[in-house]
Write an enzyme that holds these catalytic residues in place. Structure first.
Site, PDB file in Angstrom:
ATOM      1  N   CYS A   1     -16.264   1.845  -0.925  1.00 43.98           N
ATOM      2  CA  CYS A   1     -15.149   0.993  -0.473  1.00 43.98           C
ATOM      3  C   CYS A   1     -14.909   1.095   1.023  1.00 43.98           C
ATOM      4  O   CYS A   1     -14.318   0.203   1.610  1.00 43.98           O
ATOM      5  CB  CYS A   1     -13.884   1.365  -1.242  1.00 43.98           C
ATOM      6  SG  CYS A   1     -13.297   3.045  -0.927  1.00 43.98           S
TER       7      CYS A   1
ATOM      8  N   ARG B   1       0.881  -1.181   0.000  1.00 51.74           N
ATOM      9  CA  ARG B   1       0.000   0.000   0.000  1.00 51.74           C
ATOM     10  C   ARG B   1       0.906   1.214   0.000  1.00 51.74           C
ATOM     11  O   ARG B   1       1.624   1.457   0.984  1.00 51.74           O
ATOM     12  CB  ARG B   1      -0.941   0.004   1.206  1.00 51.74           C
ATOM     13  CG  ARG B   1      -1.663   1.329   1.374  1.00 51.74           C
ATOM     14  CD  ARG B   1      -2.862   1.283   2.299  1.00 51.74           C
ATOM     15  NE  ARG B   1      -3.990   0.682   1.637  1.00 51.74           N
ATOM     16  CZ  ARG B   1      -5.246   0.770   2.055  1.00 51.74           C
ATOM     17  NH1 ARG B   1      -5.528   1.427   3.154  1.00 51.74           N
ATOM     18  NH2 ARG B   1      -6.223   0.198   1.390  1.00 51.74           N
TER      19      ARG B   1
ATOM     20  N   HIS C   1      -6.763   1.158  -7.068  1.00 56.92           N
ATOM     21  CA  HIS C   1      -7.042   0.275  -5.928  1.00 56.92           C
ATOM     22  C   HIS C   1      -7.688  -0.979  -6.529  1.00 56.92           C
ATOM     23  O   HIS C   1      -8.877  -1.214  -6.381  1.00 56.92           O
ATOM     24  CB  HIS C   1      -7.982   0.977  -4.942  1.00 56.92           C
ATOM     25  CG  HIS C   1      -8.056   0.345  -3.592  1.00 56.92           C
ATOM     26  ND1 HIS C   1      -7.395  -0.821  -3.257  1.00 56.92           N
ATOM     27  CD2 HIS C   1      -8.740   0.712  -2.465  1.00 56.92           C
ATOM     28  CE1 HIS C   1      -7.663  -1.122  -1.992  1.00 56.92           C
ATOM     29  NE2 HIS C   1      -8.473  -0.217  -1.487  1.00 56.92           N
TER      30      HIS C   1
ATOM     31  N   ASP D   1     -17.024   7.524  -2.957  1.00 60.79           N
ATOM     32  CA  ASP D   1     -15.859   7.321  -2.086  1.00 60.79           C
ATOM     33  C   ASP D   1     -15.609   8.650  -1.379  1.00 60.79           C
ATOM     34  O   ASP D   1     -16.196   9.680  -1.737  1.00 60.79           O
ATOM     35  CB  ASP D   1     -14.649   6.896  -2.954  1.00 60.79           C
ATOM     36  CG  ASP D   1     -13.402   6.560  -2.133  1.00 60.79           C
ATOM     37  OD1 ASP D   1     -13.520   6.357  -0.903  1.00 60.79           O
ATOM     38  OD2 ASP D   1     -12.302   6.512  -2.726  1.00 60.79           O
TER      39      ASP D   1
ATOM     40  N   ARG E   1     -13.573  -8.468  -0.040  1.00 55.84           N
ATOM     41  CA  ARG E   1     -12.135  -8.212  -0.178  1.00 55.84           C
ATOM     42  C   ARG E   1     -11.349  -9.479   0.162  1.00 55.84           C
ATOM     43  O   ARG E   1     -10.368  -9.831  -0.489  1.00 55.84           O
ATOM     44  CB  ARG E   1     -11.696  -7.067   0.753  1.00 55.84           C
ATOM     45  CG  ARG E   1     -12.224  -5.691   0.392  1.00 55.84           C
ATOM     46  CD  ARG E   1     -11.558  -5.112  -0.834  1.00 55.84           C
ATOM     47  NE  ARG E   1     -10.100  -5.022  -0.694  1.00 55.84           N
ATOM     48  CZ  ARG E   1      -9.462  -4.044  -0.056  1.00 55.84           C
ATOM     49  NH1 ARG E   1     -10.129  -3.034   0.451  1.00 55.84           N
ATOM     50  NH2 ARG E   1      -8.127  -4.033   0.031  1.00 55.84           N
TER      51      ARG E   1
ATOM     52  N   GLN F   1      -9.823  -3.575  -4.575  1.00 51.17           N
ATOM     53  CA  GLN F   1     -11.139  -3.037  -4.227  1.00 51.17           C
ATOM     54  C   GLN F   1     -12.104  -3.180  -5.397  1.00 51.17           C
ATOM     55  O   GLN F   1     -13.243  -3.626  -5.232  1.00 51.17           O
ATOM     56  CB  GLN F   1     -10.992  -1.556  -3.843  1.00 51.17           C
ATOM     57  CG  GLN F   1     -12.284  -0.917  -3.392  1.00 51.17           C
ATOM     58  CD  GLN F   1     -12.756  -1.486  -2.061  1.00 51.17           C
ATOM     59  OE1 GLN F   1     -12.008  -1.488  -1.086  1.00 51.17           O
ATOM     60  NE2 GLN F   1     -13.985  -1.977  -2.009  1.00 51.17           N
TER      61      GLN F   1
HETATM   62  N1   CP Z   1     -11.390  -0.011   1.408  1.00 48.35           N
HETATM   63  C1   CP Z   1     -10.165  -0.078   1.974  1.00 48.35           C
HETATM   64  O1   CP Z   1      -9.148  -0.312   1.307  1.00 48.35           O
HETATM   65  O2   CP Z   1     -10.175   0.076   3.328  1.00 48.35           O
HETATM   66  P1   CP Z   1      -8.889   0.265   4.262  1.00 48.35           P
HETATM   67  O3   CP Z   1      -8.241   1.563   3.879  1.00 48.35           O
HETATM   68  O4   CP Z   1      -9.428   0.283   5.660  1.00 48.35           O
HETATM   69  O5   CP Z   1      -7.956  -0.893   4.042  1.00 48.35           O
HETATM   70  N1  NVA Z   2      -9.697   6.924  -2.171  1.00 49.44           N
HETATM   71  C1  NVA Z   2      -9.439   6.478  -0.824  1.00 49.44           C
HETATM   72  C2  NVA Z   2      -9.708   5.005  -0.699  1.00 49.44           C
HETATM   73  C3  NVA Z   2      -9.519   4.436   0.674  1.00 49.44           C
HETATM   74  C4  NVA Z   2      -9.695   2.971   0.750  1.00 49.44           C
HETATM   75  C5  NVA Z   2      -8.010   6.816  -0.443  1.00 49.44           C
HETATM   76  O1  NVA Z   2      -7.105   6.660  -1.271  1.00 49.44           O
HETATM   77  O2  NVA Z   2      -7.799   7.244   0.697  1.00 49.44           O
END
Ligand code: CP
Ligand code: NVA
Length: 306
Positions: free
Chosen positions: A264, A102, A129, A224, A292, A132
């Protein structure tokens, strides 16, 4: 098949097969028939940002497959800061069989994957992502029984989640209409790719400014957060850009009667979506979060057992 899963494009035209396999894996797990094909395998999970769903689902997913997952917090590796990206990639690859990352930057994601001899899975960066989006369309398929021909209305930021959904809808023959404020459109490269793929799959991609137009006859409404992780300093400006973009009952009344709502998470209740929508019977957010786990097990399985 590519070594890595950095983008929905890495599943490409096989995406719906991956989704069907994840649905089958979920059923096998619930019926107590799932095996442990990854016994003895290890995953390194590098997090540069916080997480609930991603950490829990990857760690438990690896456990359910018989393997082991190692959590590395934002304070530990510090990719490219404490140590060169290349060195992180090569050292980690001596210990683990797959890396989940990440990241803040897609450039560093691609660089790490380029150096790592083992597969790398994108668990969110500033461009995509993909895990997701796969879980999202898995949820849509469970709820609607199909993907091709369905209309998905995205209301909000042209961000990482939106980019991955554009590609996922394109590869599965869906019609995605994204209503985004001016200046916050999705990535141009992703848009070009999604349009090209949709032309071949029978799907379509449209980016518009009018959210009411986007939602008319939608089968799925998605949104989102308006302020993604790492963008906190520009919060006030973004909130101004999204004035009027809240998904509420008035807006959803334009969609099909049996529309489903996806997000998400984490959600900012009262900003991008109201409680009345996110807590309604149309909301699939908990199935989406649960999926997920199973979607990612299928991704890991494919990368490691190919
Ligand atoms: N949707 C998602 O990726 O959640 P987190 O940021 O909590 O992992
Ligand atoms: N768009 C958001 C998604 C979180 C899961 C971010 O990048 O923070």
């Amino acid at each position: 098949m590519n070594k890595d899963f950095l983008s929905i494009a890495d599943a490409g035209t096989e995406l719906e097969d991956w989704i069907d396999a994840a649905i089958a894996l979920k059923r096998e797990y619930k019926e107590g028939r799932a095996g442990t094909p990854l016994a003895g395998k290890a995953m390194g999970m590098i997090f540069e940002k916080p997480s609930l769903r991603t950490r829990v689902s990857f760690e438990l997913g690896m456990h359910q497959l018989g393997g082991h997952a190692l959590y590395l917090s934002p304070n530990e590796i510090q990719v490219g800061k404490r140590e060169a990206v290349k060195d992180v990639a090569n050292v980690m690859s001596r210990f683990v069989d797959v890396i989940m990352y990440r990241a803040f930057s897609n450039d560093i994601m691609v660089e790490l994957a380029g150096h790592a001899p083992v597969p790398v899975i994108n668990a969110l960066d500033d461009l995509e992502h993909p895990c997701q989006a796969m879980a999202d369309l898995m949820t849509v398929k469970e709820w609607k029984g199909r993907l091709g021909g369905l209309k998905l209305a995205w209301i909000g930021d042209g961000n990482n989640v939106c980019n991955s959904l554009l590609l996922a809808c394109a590869y599965t023959g869906m019609h995605m209409v994204a209503a985004v404020p001016e200046g916050l459109e999705p990535d141009q490269g992703i848009l070009a790719k999604a349009n090209e793929v949709a032309a071949a799959s029978g799907g379509s991609i449209n980016i518009i400014g009018d959210l009411r137009e986007a939602v008319v006859d939608a089968d799925i409404i998605a949104t989102d957060t308006w302020v993604s992780m790492g963008e906190e300093s520009g919060r006030d400006e973004k909130l101004r850009a999204f004035d009027g973009f809240t998904v509420n009952d008035d807006l959803t009344s334009l969609a099909k009667d049996d529309f489903m709502f996806i997000h998400c998470l984490p959600a900012h209740r009262g900003e991008e979506v109201t409680d009345e929508v996110i807590d309604s019977s149309h909301s699939a957010i908990l199935d989406e979060a649960e999926n997920r786990l199973h979607a990612q097990k299928e991704i890991i399985r494919r990368l490691l057992l190919k």
